[in-house]
Motif scaffolding. Structure first.
Motif, PDB file in Angstrom:
ATOM      1  N   UNK A 108       0.856  -1.186   0.000  1.00 29.43           N
ATOM      2  CA  UNK A 108       0.000   0.000   0.000  1.00 29.43           C
ATOM      3  C   UNK A 108       0.892   1.236   0.000  1.00 29.43           C
ATOM      4  N   UNK A 109       0.259   2.401   0.025  1.00 23.78           N
ATOM      5  CA  UNK A 109       1.005   3.641   0.024  1.00 23.78           C
ATOM      6  C   UNK A 109       1.652   3.936   1.360  1.00 23.78           C
ATOM      7  N   UNK A 110       2.604   4.872   1.381  1.00 23.65           N
ATOM      8  CA  UNK A 110       3.390   5.146   2.582  1.00 23.65           C
ATOM      9  C   UNK A 110       2.629   5.852   3.693  1.00 23.65           C
ATOM     10  N   UNK A 111       1.467   6.435   3.367  1.00 21.32           N
ATOM     11  CA  UNK A 111       0.675   7.137   4.380  1.00 21.32           C
ATOM     12  C   UNK A 111      -0.698   6.502   4.562  1.00 21.32           C
ATOM     13  N   UNK A 112      -0.922   5.353   3.932  1.00 23.44           N
ATOM     14  CA  UNK A 112      -2.217   4.689   4.039  1.00 23.44           C
ATOM     15  C   UNK A 112      -2.415   4.110   5.442  1.00 23.44           C
ATOM     16  N   UNK A 113      -3.668   3.946   5.825  1.00 23.94           N
ATOM     17  CA  UNK A 113      -4.000   3.278   7.079  1.00 23.94           C
ATOM     18  C   UNK A 113      -3.607   1.811   6.999  1.00 23.94           C
ATOM     19  N   UNK A 114      -2.996   1.303   8.052  1.00 25.38           N
ATOM     20  CA  UNK A 114      -2.642  -0.115   8.133  1.00 25.38           C
ATOM     21  C   UNK A 114      -3.629  -0.799   9.072  1.00 25.38           C
ATOM     22  N   UNK A 115      -4.147  -1.938   8.638  1.00 22.08           N
ATOM     23  CA  UNK A 115      -5.183  -2.646   9.390  1.00 22.08           C
ATOM     24  C   UNK A 115      -4.589  -3.742  10.254  1.00 22.08           C
ATOM     25  N   UNK A 116      -4.903  -3.695  11.538  1.00 25.34           N
ATOM     26  CA  UNK A 116      -4.518  -4.763  12.460  1.00 25.34           C
ATOM     27  C   UNK A 116      -5.478  -5.929  12.246  1.00 25.34           C
ATOM     28  N   UNK A 117      -4.983  -7.128  11.955  1.00 23.64           N
ATOM     29  CA  UNK A 117      -5.878  -8.244  11.629  1.00 23.64           C
ATOM     30  C   UNK A 117      -6.797  -8.617  12.787  1.00 23.64           C
TER      31      UNK A 117
END
Length: 283
Positions: A108-117
């Motif tokens: 994903x992009x460098x500033x995108x939200x990352x989802x905790x599984x």
């Protein structure tokens, strides 16, 4: 040069950040920054177009920054490649590179939200130098030949779920391939701007607290060796990404340090390659 992809996810357009600090559209030359573009000499074409003042300036203020390479064919990762990281996790320094794969869809992009599984209790961070392949690497004769196969470099956050990775399966991939688990960018910095990949500082902070502060000179296996080694077992194609390992300072190696939770912010930087920042949210 610094190549970027900007716009909404799946609809990014290619741009180049030139030495004069201005951003120019690459759409007249290519529809995207992908393996076909890199394999066809696209980087040299962009460089020539800039020199000829043949690209149109573009205003990118407020636009989303995507990963600098369209979905890679594969993401190859190297584990335990910093001596201090191996030591902090109680692992022996490897005699041969520890290799695993990561789902390319995790990029994903460098500033995108990352989802905790869902079900995660041990989502962890890892700042890494990423190598973007620009020419097919197959049975390279020696590490020196690897230089001609590198299109450039980027920052990678090899986000990892440690329980999935180390406790639920004998293979690492389950803890590495969750959705959004590989922020990449902001730039693909072309190789001539990084004359020494073996001496780059890497840093990462969580909620403003420094966690990782390392240097690529402490790699067990340097970039040329890794690409040579990998080419003996698989073909690296243009647009593929190689994550080269992380220094000490991950939650796994810091007893009592909390793993990532929704609302946490992670900031990463590598000398000459820019910075990233992600906020984590619950999937």
């Amino acid at each position: 040069m610094k190549l970027m992809r900007m716009g909404e996810f799946g609809a990014e357009t290619p741009v180049v950040l030139a030495g004069d600090g201005r951003t120019y559209s690459m759409s007249a030359l290519t529809a995207d920054i992908d393996g076909a573009f890199l394999a066809s000499g696209g980087v040299a074409e962009v460089r020539a177009a800039l020199a000829a003042d043949a690209l149109a300036p573009i205003n990118v203020v407020g636009r989303r920054v995507g990963a600098p390479v369209a979905r890679p064919g594969k993401v190859v990762c190297v584990g335990l490649n910093y001596r201090d990281h191996a030591e902090e996790t109680g692992a022996a320094v490897p005699l041969r590179p520890v290799v695993f794969m990561k789902d390319p869809a995790a990029v994903v992009g460098p500033y995108d939200t990352v989802l905790i599984p869902r079900g995660s209790a041990k989502t962890d961070w890892e700042v890494e130098l990423a190598v973007v392949i620009g020419r097919r690497a197959r049975y390279l004769a020696d590490p020196a030949e690897a230089a001609s196969c590198i299109a450039g470099y980027a920052i990678s956050n090899d986000v990892s779920e440690r329980e999935f990775q180390l406790e639920l399966s004998p293979q690492w991939d389950l803890g590495k391939s969750c959705e959004t688990f590989n922020p990449l960018g902001p730039w693909l910095v072309t190789s001539e701007e990084v004359p020494d990949s073996g001496n780059l500082g890497l840093r990462l902070a969580v909620n403003g607290l420094p966690r990782q502060d390392g240097n690529t000179k402490n790699m067990v296996f340097d970039v040329p060796y890794l690409l040579w080694y990998l080419s003996q077992y698989m073909v690296l194609n243009p647009g593929d990404v190689v994550n080269t390992g992380t220094p000490a300072g991950v939650a796994l190696g810091l007893p009592g340090t909390p793993y990532l939770r929704a609302g946490d912010t992670v900031e990463l930087s590598i000398d000459g390659l820019g910075r990233q920042q992600q906020t984590f949210a619950q999937a």
